[in-house]
Motif scaffolding. Sequence first.
Motif, PDB file in Angstrom:
ATOM      1  N   VAL A 140       2.689  -2.912   1.919  1.00  0.00           N
ATOM      2  CA  VAL A 140       3.789  -3.903   1.500  1.00  0.00           C
ATOM      3  C   VAL A 140       4.980  -3.173   0.730  1.00  0.00           C
ATOM      4  N   VAL A 141       5.868  -3.870   1.999  1.00  0.00           N
ATOM      5  CA  VAL A 141       7.023  -3.309   1.228  1.00  0.00           C
ATOM      6  C   VAL A 141       8.037  -4.027   0.597  1.00  0.00           C
ATOM      7  N   ASN A 180      12.270  -3.553  -3.570  1.00  0.00           N
ATOM      8  CA  ASN A 180      12.045  -3.010  -4.806  1.00  0.00           C
ATOM      9  C   ASN A 180      10.652  -2.790  -5.424  1.00  0.00           C
ATOM     10  N   ALA A 181       9.749  -2.721  -3.577  1.00  0.00           N
ATOM     11  CA  ALA A 181       8.306  -2.376  -4.539  1.00  0.00           C
ATOM     12  C   ALA A 181       7.953  -2.055  -3.398  1.00  0.00           C
ATOM     13  N   SER A 182       6.575  -0.923  -3.663  1.00  0.00           N
ATOM     14  CA  SER A 182       6.682  -0.460  -2.026  1.00  0.00           C
ATOM     15  C   SER A 182       4.969   0.182  -2.619  1.00  0.00           C
ATOM     16  N   HIS A 211       8.064 -11.284   5.880  1.00  0.00           N
ATOM     17  CA  HIS A 211       8.378 -12.811   5.257  1.00  0.00           C
ATOM     18  C   HIS A 211       8.512 -12.838   4.108  1.00  0.00           C
ATOM     19  N   PRO A 212       9.344 -14.452   4.026  1.00  0.00           N
ATOM     20  CA  PRO A 212      10.664 -14.339   3.023  1.00  0.00           C
ATOM     21  C   PRO A 212       9.738 -14.761   0.942  1.00  0.00           C
ATOM     22  N   GLU A 213       9.564 -14.358   0.403  1.00  0.00           N
ATOM     23  CA  GLU A 213       9.367 -15.269  -0.502  1.00  0.00           C
ATOM     24  C   GLU A 213      10.164 -15.934  -1.686  1.00  0.00           C
ATOM     25  N   HIS A 216       8.180  -9.566   2.236  1.00  0.00           N
ATOM     26  CA  HIS A 216       7.603  -8.502   1.838  1.00  0.00           C
ATOM     27  C   HIS A 216       7.832  -7.746   3.587  1.00  0.00           C
ATOM     28  N   VAL A 217       7.502  -7.042   3.808  1.00  0.00           N
ATOM     29  CA  VAL A 217       7.577  -6.335   4.728  1.00  0.00           C
ATOM     30  C   VAL A 217       5.603  -5.792   5.301  1.00  0.00           C
ATOM     31  N   HIS A 218       4.757  -5.583   5.369  1.00  0.00           N
ATOM     32  CA  HIS A 218       3.630  -6.146   5.712  1.00  0.00           C
ATOM     33  C   HIS A 218       3.358  -4.654   7.103  1.00  0.00           C
TER      34      HIS A 218
END
Length: 129
Positions: free
Chosen positions: A69-70, A52-54, A96-98, A21-23
């Motif tokens: 969040v991307v 995948n999503a944003s 951060h990783p998921e 996730h990129v916040h």
Amino acid sequence: MHKKLLKQEWLKANKALTGYHVHVYFDPNTYSNAVARVLESEMLSLFPQHINASSPVGIVGPHTKHNIVVEINKDAVTDIVPWLQFNNRGLSILIHPETGDDKRDHENAALWLNEPVAFNQKFMAGLRI
């Protein structure tokens, strides 16, 4: 023996890693809101195969500031992180990783660009490592 345990821990963590996730943090009533939206748009345009999503998520979960969040696939880090290092426009960005372990992912395994944003500690206290 220590080397073997380290490798086992890495293989376990890597198997759990589904993406990142990129916040991108911003203040909703300021210019930073528009800057964050442009940054999101550029990421979507430049790296469509990795995203995948944003979506804007506001203040939720551990986050104490509005953010977009991307969600990126795990192979995207080598392309997107360097790009963000040079194109962050002064915004605070959390990467951060998921892995399913939200506490570790946000607090212990995260990368920050620019100033870190404080987490909601009551929320974080409810999570476990």
